[in-house]
Design a protein around this motif. Structure first.
Motif, short mmCIF file in Angstrom:
data_model
loop_
_atom_site.label_atom_id
_atom_site.label_comp_id
_atom_site.label_asym_id
_atom_site.label_seq_id
_atom_site.Cartn_x
_atom_site.Cartn_y
_atom_site.Cartn_z
N LEU A 16 0.83 -1.22 0.00
CA LEU A 16 0.00 0.00 0.00
C LEU A 16 0.86 1.26 0.00
CD1 LEU A 16 -2.70 1.59 0.40
CD2 LEU A 16 -2.29 1.37 2.86
N ILE A 17 1.79 1.36 0.96
CA ILE A 17 2.54 2.62 1.11
C ILE A 17 3.66 2.72 0.08
CG2 ILE A 17 3.88 4.05 2.70
CD1 ILE A 17 0.98 3.79 3.57
N GLY A 18 4.48 1.67 -0.05
CA GLY A 18 5.56 1.72 -1.03
C GLY A 18 5.01 1.87 -2.45
N GLY A 19 3.94 1.14 -2.75
CA GLY A 19 3.33 1.22 -4.09
C GLY A 19 2.74 2.60 -4.35
N SER A 20 2.10 3.18 -3.34
CA SER A 20 1.50 4.51 -3.53
C SER A 20 2.58 5.56 -3.73
CB SER A 20 0.64 4.89 -2.30
OG SER A 20 -0.46 4.00 -2.20
N LEU A 21 3.68 5.42 -3.00
CA LEU A 21 4.78 6.38 -3.16
C LEU A 21 5.37 6.27 -4.56
CD1 LEU A 21 6.59 8.51 -1.93
CD2 LEU A 21 7.92 6.73 -0.83
N ALA A 22 5.54 5.06 -5.05
CA ALA A 22 6.06 4.87 -6.40
C ALA A 22 5.11 5.49 -7.44
CB ALA A 22 6.25 3.38 -6.69
N ALA A 128 -0.70 8.78 6.64
CA ALA A 128 -1.75 8.54 5.64
C ALA A 128 -1.80 7.05 5.42
CB ALA A 128 -1.39 9.23 4.32
N GLY A 129 -2.96 6.52 5.20
CA GLY A 129 -3.04 5.09 4.95
C GLY A 129 -4.50 4.67 4.89
N THR A 130 -4.71 3.40 4.71
CA THR A 130 -6.07 2.86 4.77
C THR A 130 -5.97 1.54 5.49
OG1 THR A 130 -6.07 1.42 2.83
CG2 THR A 130 -6.43 3.77 2.42
N GLU A 131 -7.11 0.88 5.73
CA GLU A 131 -7.06 -0.43 6.39
C GLU A 131 -6.73 -1.54 5.39
OE1 GLU A 131 -9.56 1.38 5.66
OE2 GLU A 131 -11.30 0.22 5.02
N ARG A 132 -6.56 -1.17 4.10
CA ARG A 132 -6.25 -2.18 3.09
C ARG A 132 -4.74 -2.33 2.94
NH1 ARG A 132 -8.47 -0.90 -2.18
NH2 ARG A 132 -8.20 -3.12 -2.53
N SER A 133 -4.30 -3.46 2.39
CA SER A 133 -2.87 -3.61 2.19
C SER A 133 -2.61 -4.28 0.85
CB SER A 133 -2.23 -4.39 3.34
OG SER A 133 -2.92 -5.57 3.55
N GLY A 134 -1.33 -4.30 0.45
CA GLY A 134 -0.95 -4.91 -0.81
C GLY A 134 -0.94 -3.90 -1.95
N VAL A 135 -0.26 -4.29 -3.03
CA VAL A 135 -0.06 -3.34 -4.14
C VAL A 135 -1.37 -2.94 -4.82
CG1 VAL A 135 0.42 -5.09 -5.94
CG2 VAL A 135 1.45 -2.81 -6.10
N GLU A 136 -2.37 -3.84 -4.79
CA GLU A 136 -3.66 -3.50 -5.41
C GLU A 136 -4.33 -2.31 -4.72
OE1 GLU A 136 -2.84 -6.65 -4.86
OE2 GLU A 136 -3.11 -7.71 -6.78
N ALA A 137 -3.99 -2.11 -3.45
CA ALA A 137 -4.62 -1.01 -2.70
C ALA A 137 -3.90 0.32 -2.92
CB ALA A 137 -4.61 -1.36 -1.21
N ALA A 138 -2.75 0.30 -3.61
CA ALA A 138 -1.95 1.52 -3.78
C ALA A 138 -2.62 2.51 -4.72
CB ALA A 138 -0.56 1.15 -4.31
N PHE A 139 -2.51 3.79 -4.42
CA PHE A 139 -3.00 4.84 -5.33
C PHE A 139 -2.17 6.11 -5.17
CE2 PHE A 139 -5.54 7.42 -2.31
CZ PHE A 139 -5.66 6.54 -1.25
N ALA A 140 -2.04 6.85 -6.28
CA ALA A 140 -1.10 7.98 -6.33
C ALA A 140 -1.48 9.12 -5.40
CB ALA A 140 -0.99 8.49 -7.77
N GLY A 141 -2.78 9.27 -5.11
CA GLY A 141 -3.20 10.44 -4.32
C GLY A 141 -3.15 10.24 -2.82
N LEU A 142 -2.61 9.10 -2.36
CA LEU A 142 -2.71 8.75 -0.93
C LEU A 142 -2.14 9.82 0.01
CD1 LEU A 142 -3.36 6.72 1.35
CD2 LEU A 142 -1.19 5.60 0.90
N PHE A 143 -1.08 10.48 -0.41
CA PHE A 143 -0.39 11.37 0.54
C PHE A 143 -0.80 12.83 0.41
CE2 PHE A 143 2.39 7.84 -0.81
CZ PHE A 143 2.33 7.11 0.38
N ARG A 144 -1.54 13.16 -0.65
CA ARG A 144 -1.91 14.56 -0.89
C ARG A 144 -2.73 15.10 0.28
NH1 ARG A 144 -1.10 17.87 -4.62
NH2 ARG A 144 -0.06 16.29 -5.87
N GLY A 145 -2.30 16.25 0.83
CA GLY A 145 -3.04 16.87 1.92
C GLY A 145 -2.79 16.23 3.27
#
Ligand code: NAP
Length: 298
Positions: A16-22, A128-145
């Protein structure tokens, strides 16, 4: 803008986090190439399919070689072994950062394993985060704001710190700096304790004979309060182990608060209950107000 800030970013732990950052770094052109480092080839191949990384390896030192930024995004309990394995691959200029949810333990791990690269290690934690995990849960806007806490230590090079700060700011996050142990005390209160309360409540109810009826009749309040009990068990096991001291202190404080509440309920002390609820409502309303910075992890 000139060229990308980083030519090659290596992300160890493409979840989730590494994938979203990428994804986020690619979306704003901050890095030319992303290499995924992980354990399971099928999960890493999925990360390529999803456009999160360009290529991958299960050999940490090989993945770190030639990277000018290395991001560590595995559960806290896996950090030390990962650092040990990738340290031999780090180039002389490579900046290393992490996203772990507790900071003093990660700083200790890095100090013990990164050798000459330790001053270029910038400890970090995106709130920032969600209760989901894994690369499928990653998204580019996770950290905005959202807020990102960096916890540099005396040895941390200013140049490395500046580059990691600039990275998060380019992704729309607000960066603050604090001491690792202060971070751990604050997060024990705002994130780690609430997760434990949610897990404990759901586990308690799930053990009751009437559990089916209880869950079938659960209202929105129950769902809001317990959403975070769907978070990853390994990640939360590791957070509890890494932040034991601060977490036990908060659990003790909460135990006292619950005992006081129990006493007021048992005694039928309406005035005490109402004044506690009014104080808590005022504090919650103030921290949830727009611009109050009350955003939280998961
Ligand atoms: P995640 O989605 O489960 O991703 C974790 C990644 O680490 C996966 O790619 C996993 O690979 C890999 N991994 C797991 N165990 C490993 C091991 N023993 N050795 C090597 N790689 C391993 O988790 P996440 O939510 O992104 O969390 C990652 C980090 O971010 C944690 O340190 C956590 O404390 C921190 N964090 C999380 C949140 C949040 O809300 N989730 C917020 C802020 C910070 P496999 O797929 O092969 O298992």
């Amino acid at each position: 803008m000139s060229g990308p800030a980083f030519q090659r970013m290596a992300v160890a732990g493409v979840g989730l986090i590494g994938g979203s950052l990428a994804l986020a770094a690619r979306a704003v052109g901050l890095c030319a190439e992303v290499v995924g480092i992980g354990r399971r080839p099928e999960r890493l191949a999925r990360a390529v399919e999803l456009g999160v990384v360009d290529r991958w390896t299960t050999e940490p030192a090989e993945g770190a070689a030639g990277a000018d930024l290395v991001v560590l995004a595995v559960p806290l309990g896996a950090m030390r072994a990962l650092m040990e394995a990738l340290a031999p691959g780090l180039g002389p200029e490579a900046v290393v950062t992490d996203v772990g949810s507790a900071k003093a333990a990660v700083v200790t791990d890095a100090r013990l394993t990164l050798g000459a690269a330790f001053p270029r290690f910038v400890p970090g934690h995106p709130i920032a985060g969600t209760e989901r995990s894994g690369v499928e849960a990653a998204f580019a806007g996770l950290f905005r704001g959202h807020r990102v806490i960096l916890t540099p230590v005396a040895e941390t090079e200013a140049g490395a710190l500046g580059r990691v700060r600039a990275l998060w700011e380019a992704l729309g996050a607000t960066v603050v700096e604090m001491d690792p142990s202060r971070h751990d005390r604050i997060l024990a209160a705002t994130s780690h304790l609430p997760h434990l309360l949610a897990y404990a409540l759901v586990d308690l109810l799930a053990g009751l004979d009437e559990r089916e009826e209880i869950f079938a009749n659960a209202a929105g309040g129950f769902r809001d309060f317990t959403r975070i009990a769907s978070s990853d068990p390994v990640m939360w096991r590791d957070i509890c182990l890494a932040n034991r001291e601060a977490l036990v202190a908060m659990l003790d404080r909460y135990g006292e608060a619950l005992a006081a509440l129990r006493a007021a309920v048992e005694a039928g002390d309406g005035a005490a209950l109402e004044s506690l609820f009014a104080r808590a409502k005022a504090a919650r309303d103030a921290c949830a107000a727009p611009g109050a910075g009350g955003e939280g992890q998961a």
